[in-house]
Design a protein around this motif. Structure first.
Motif, mmCIF file in Angstrom:
data_model
loop_
_atom_site.group_PDB
_atom_site.id
_atom_site.type_symbol
_atom_site.label_atom_id
_atom_site.label_comp_id
_atom_site.label_asym_id
_atom_site.label_seq_id
_atom_site.Cartn_x
_atom_site.Cartn_y
_atom_site.Cartn_z
ATOM 1 N N LEU A 15 0.824 -1.204 0.000
ATOM 2 C CA LEU A 15 0.000 0.000 0.000
ATOM 3 C C LEU A 15 0.864 1.264 0.000
ATOM 4 N N LEU A 16 1.896 1.265 0.810
ATOM 5 C CA LEU A 16 2.811 2.403 0.863
ATOM 6 C C LEU A 16 3.527 2.594 -0.474
ATOM 7 N N ALA A 17 3.963 1.508 -1.088
ATOM 8 C CA ALA A 17 4.626 1.587 -2.394
ATOM 9 C C ALA A 17 3.667 2.125 -3.457
ATOM 10 N N ALA A 18 2.420 1.692 -3.399
ATOM 11 C CA ALA A 18 1.427 2.181 -4.357
ATOM 12 C C ALA A 18 1.175 3.677 -4.177
ATOM 13 N N LEU A 19 1.098 4.127 -2.941
ATOM 14 C CA LEU A 19 0.892 5.552 -2.669
ATOM 15 C C LEU A 19 2.083 6.392 -3.131
ATOM 16 N N ILE A 20 3.280 5.876 -2.932
ATOM 17 C CA ILE A 20 4.480 6.585 -3.390
ATOM 18 C C ILE A 20 4.486 6.668 -4.917
ATOM 19 N N ALA A 21 4.132 5.579 -5.576
ATOM 20 C CA ALA A 21 4.088 5.572 -7.044
ATOM 21 C C ALA A 21 3.030 6.554 -7.558
ATOM 22 N N LEU A 22 1.871 6.575 -6.921
ATOM 23 C CA LEU A 22 0.812 7.508 -7.306
ATOM 24 C C LEU A 22 1.268 8.955 -7.126
ATOM 25 N N PHE A 23 1.926 9.223 -6.023
ATOM 26 C CA PHE A 23 2.451 10.570 -5.764
ATOM 27 C C PHE A 23 3.453 10.972 -6.841
ATOM 28 N N ALA A 24 4.341 10.065 -7.207
ATOM 29 C CA ALA A 24 5.349 10.363 -8.224
ATOM 30 C C ALA A 24 4.709 10.628 -9.585
ATOM 31 N N VAL A 25 3.720 9.836 -9.952
ATOM 32 C CA VAL A 25 3.037 10.019 -11.240
ATOM 33 C C VAL A 25 2.296 11.359 -11.269
ATOM 34 N N GLU A 26 1.573 11.686 -10.211
ATOM 35 C CA GLU A 26 0.835 12.950 -10.154
ATOM 36 C C GLU A 26 1.763 14.156 -10.130
ATOM 37 N N THR A 27 2.871 14.050 -9.439
ATOM 38 C CA THR A 27 3.836 15.149 -9.391
ATOM 39 C C THR A 27 4.432 15.383 -10.777
ATOM 40 N N ARG A 28 4.773 14.320 -11.466
ATOM 41 C CA ARG A 28 5.319 14.445 -12.826
ATOM 42 C C ARG A 28 4.285 15.087 -13.747
ATOM 43 N N HIS A 29 3.032 14.655 -13.638
ATOM 44 C CA HIS A 29 1.959 15.219 -14.457
ATOM 45 C C HIS A 29 1.787 16.713 -14.186
ATOM 46 N N ASN A 30 1.785 17.099 -12.926
ATOM 47 C CA ASN A 30 1.626 18.512 -12.561
ATOM 48 C C ASN A 30 2.779 19.362 -13.072
ATOM 49 N N LEU A 31 4.003 18.861 -12.957
ATOM 50 C CA LEU A 31 5.164 19.606 -13.450
ATOM 51 C C LEU A 31 5.116 19.769 -14.964
ATOM 52 N N LYS A 32 4.733 18.723 -15.654
ATOM 53 C CA LYS A 32 4.622 18.778 -17.107
ATOM 54 C C LYS A 32 3.571 19.801 -17.525
ATOM 55 N N ARG A 33 2.417 19.797 -16.865
ATOM 56 C CA ARG A 33 1.336 20.729 -17.165
ATOM 57 C C ARG A 33 1.755 22.168 -16.880
ATOM 58 N N ASP A 34 2.346 22.394 -15.727
ATOM 59 C CA ASP A 34 2.757 23.750 -15.355
ATOM 60 C C ASP A 34 3.834 24.294 -16.292
ATOM 61 N N THR A 35 4.751 23.456 -16.711
ATOM 62 C CA THR A 35 5.800 23.877 -17.630
ATOM 63 C C THR A 35 5.209 24.249 -18.991
#
Length: 129
Positions: free
Chosen positions: A8-28
């Motif tokens: 569960l912790l690994a899944a949450l970390i992976a989700l956080f990483a994917v969402e952070t990458r998406h947000n950075l890409k969008r903002d850029t």
């Protein structure tokens, strides 16, 4: 039990990483368009760039299709937002940045025939202007 919590912790970390990458890409992408077109909002290439980003982003594409968005909608909404929302704060510029977030895009497409002042005020609330 510990294995389940670890997964569960690994899944949450992976989700956080994917969402952070998406947000950075969008903002850029949004900031590049702000820098390039802030003084040239009538340029048809701006509308094409916004629509191209919307159609390649999986979150925005769902809203775009559900609300039957068109290039003409984007063109008209930019004009509406320019009347009352021609403001920049940091990396955000209301007439461009408003199309890069799910909530603001959905609101704009649902109220595309609304009053320009009302649309701009709502975008300023969303982006904390």
């Amino acid at each position: 039990m510990q294995v389940l919590l670890g997964v569960l912790l690994a899944a949450l970390i992976a989700l956080f990483a994917v969402e952070t990458r998406h947000n950075l890409k969008r903002d850029t992408a949004a900031f590049k368009l702000v820098e390039q077109y802030e003084k040239d909002l009538g340029n048809p290439a701006l509308v094409d760039a916004i629509v191209a980003f919307i159609e390649q982003d999986w979150k925005l594409k769902r809203v775009w299709r559900r609300e039957n968005g068109t290039k003409d909608d984007v063109r008209g909404l930019i004009k509406h937002l320019m009347l009352w929302g021609n403001m920049r704060k940091g990396r955000r510029f209301i007439p461009i940045t408003s199309f890069f977030y799910v909530g603001s895009l959905e609101y704009l497409l649902q109220h595309k025939d609304g009053e320009p002042k009302q649309l701009a005020m709502k975008m300023m609330q969303i982006f904390h202007f």
